[in-house]
Motif scaffolding. Sequence first.
Motif, PDB file in Angstrom:
ATOM      1  N   LEU A   1      84.078  57.399 -31.755  1.00 37.86           N
ATOM      2  CA  LEU A   1      84.501  58.678 -31.202  1.00 37.86           C
ATOM      3  C   LEU A   1      85.781  58.503 -30.392  1.00 37.86           C
ATOM      4  O   LEU A   1      86.022  57.452 -29.789  1.00 37.86           O
ATOM      5  CB  LEU A   1      83.402  59.250 -30.296  1.00 37.86           C
ATOM      6  N   SER A   2      86.597  59.528 -30.387  1.00 41.38           N
ATOM      7  CA  SER A   2      87.803  59.543 -29.562  1.00 41.38           C
ATOM      8  C   SER A   2      87.742  60.789 -28.695  1.00 41.38           C
ATOM      9  O   SER A   2      87.983  61.904 -29.158  1.00 41.38           O
ATOM     10  CB  SER A   2      89.058  59.567 -30.454  1.00 41.38           C
ATOM     11  N   VAL A   3      87.381  60.577 -27.428  1.00 43.44           N
ATOM     12  CA  VAL A   3      87.134  61.700 -26.519  1.00 43.44           C
ATOM     13  C   VAL A   3      87.988  61.526 -25.273  1.00 43.44           C
ATOM     14  O   VAL A   3      87.900  60.489 -24.602  1.00 43.44           O
ATOM     15  CB  VAL A   3      85.644  61.765 -26.136  1.00 43.44           C
ATOM     16  N   PRO A   4      88.815  62.502 -24.919  1.00 45.78           N
ATOM     17  CA  PRO A   4      89.615  62.398 -23.697  1.00 45.78           C
ATOM     18  C   PRO A   4      88.786  62.756 -22.466  1.00 45.78           C
ATOM     19  O   PRO A   4      87.746  63.408 -22.561  1.00 45.78           O
ATOM     20  CB  PRO A   4      90.719  63.437 -23.931  1.00 45.78           C
ATOM     21  N   ALA A   5      89.252  62.314 -21.314  1.00 46.68           N
ATOM     22  CA  ALA A   5      88.624  62.735 -20.065  1.00 46.68           C
ATOM     23  C   ALA A   5      88.850  64.232 -19.877  1.00 46.68           C
ATOM     24  O   ALA A   5      89.850  64.795 -20.335  1.00 46.68           O
ATOM     25  CB  ALA A   5      89.220  61.957 -18.898  1.00 46.68           C
ATOM     26  N   MET A   6      87.915  64.882 -19.241  1.00 48.88           N
ATOM     27  CA  MET A   6      87.987  66.318 -18.990  1.00 48.88           C
ATOM     28  C   MET A   6      87.077  66.647 -17.824  1.00 48.88           C
ATOM     29  O   MET A   6      86.272  65.792 -17.405  1.00 48.88           O
ATOM     30  CB  MET A   6      87.572  67.101 -20.241  1.00 48.88           C
ATOM     31  N   PRO A   7      87.188  67.838 -17.255  1.00 49.00           N
ATOM     32  CA  PRO A   7      86.266  68.188 -16.167  1.00 49.00           C
ATOM     33  C   PRO A   7      84.814  67.996 -16.592  1.00 49.00           C
ATOM     34  O   PRO A   7      84.407  68.442 -17.661  1.00 49.00           O
ATOM     35  CB  PRO A   7      86.585  69.671 -15.912  1.00 49.00           C
ATOM     36  N   GLY A   8      84.051  67.305 -15.766  1.00 52.24           N
ATOM     37  CA  GLY A   8      82.657  67.028 -16.085  1.00 52.24           C
ATOM     38  C   GLY A   8      82.447  65.755 -16.876  1.00 52.24           C
ATOM     39  O   GLY A   8      81.303  65.301 -17.041  1.00 52.24           O
ATOM     40  N   LEU A   9      83.534  65.157 -17.370  1.00 47.18           N
ATOM     41  CA  LEU A   9      83.458  63.912 -18.132  1.00 47.18           C
ATOM     42  C   LEU A   9      84.557  62.974 -17.640  1.00 47.18           C
ATOM     43  O   LEU A   9      85.678  62.986 -18.160  1.00 47.18           O
ATOM     44  CB  LEU A   9      83.611  64.177 -19.635  1.00 47.18           C
ATOM     45  N   PRO A  10      84.264  62.159 -16.604  1.00 43.77           N
ATOM     46  CA  PRO A  10      85.270  61.263 -16.038  1.00 43.77           C
ATOM     47  C   PRO A  10      85.829  60.287 -17.066  1.00 43.77           C
ATOM     48  O   PRO A  10      85.196  59.991 -18.082  1.00 43.77           O
ATOM     49  CB  PRO A  10      84.505  60.527 -14.936  1.00 43.77           C
ATOM     50  N   ALA A  11      87.024  59.776 -16.769  1.00 39.94           N
ATOM     51  CA  ALA A  11      87.728  58.916 -17.713  1.00 39.94           C
ATOM     52  C   ALA A  11      86.920  57.683 -18.090  1.00 39.94           C
ATOM     53  O   ALA A  11      86.939  57.250 -19.248  1.00 39.94           O
ATOM     54  CB  ALA A  11      89.074  58.502 -17.117  1.00 39.94           C
TER      55      ALA A  11
END
Length: 320
Positions: A168-178
């Motif tokens: 998976l390639s998932v960027p950091a976002m609100p609610g999901l820290p880096a």
Amino acid sequence: MEHDQLVAPGTAHVMSSYLTCEVATVSRSGTPVAWPVSGVWRPADQTFVLSTSIGFAQKALNVRRDARVALLFSDPTGSGSGSAAGQDQPGQVLVQGDGACPDEIVTSFSRNGDLWRKIDSAQPSSRALSGGRLTRRLLDVYYMRLIISVTPAAVTTRPALTGAGRPLSVPAMPGLPASYARELGDFTSGVLARLDDDGLPTLDRVVPEPADGGLLVPGIEAKPGPASLLFHRHDEQLAGNRSLVVLGELIEGTGGLVFRPDRVVDGVRTAGLLTPFRFVRGLRARAQAYLDRRGLERPVVAWDELEAIQARVDADTASR
């Protein structure tokens, strides 16, 4: 519908042979939350039985408050089934039903010998949790178990998930820290826990994609609402375990249904130099809190019964 029609032979084989399944219970806030578990299918009783330590009691507490439960058998790792199933064996099995969890701490292994035989034979590394006086003193709480039984009301078979070969390639976002977003690159899919149109928890193995400030969950048609995404893995012998859950909600996006993260709940992590110490410390603290809230004395674990089960597993292995 009779249970022997509800759970066909190929379906029962998956439920019996997969080393883990995902179990979703409904939290106090109404969010379905899934965690990986090991359990046994008991055809004579028509129930699936699993257990959890009092140090990981939340799923048991959820079941006591809300009996709605879903199980998904979607990861064949270590089952000998391979990534694709035969014509009479589905790749995935979804079970929706009613759960029950008596308010009793079980420290006898003979009462659920089939469950402990499966765990011991499937996960040889688990013996390290009971192999010595000091270890038993520190980790006796792990063997103070709450037993959950699930009676199926609906069973759905599905083909194995396709399109999940790449990380998976998932960027950091609100609610999901880096740090957690980077870690999701170690997974190729996740398990979405949500409520279906009848308000029952259900589970779908998905390959999420970044979109619209969240994660698109392609191929899922569902109403918006609270949801969670579980990511977990293990090797062929139930070692190398890692699990984490992202809590959030499903919303309508421009390209389909989007999961918007709210926060991450860390789960099991077996890698890392300090991991065993943190695991033991956290487990003991949560277990003691469970006992204190109920005014209970520390129960005694029947180590001799566990040793007898381990000896039987060794004898069965040697005779093959």
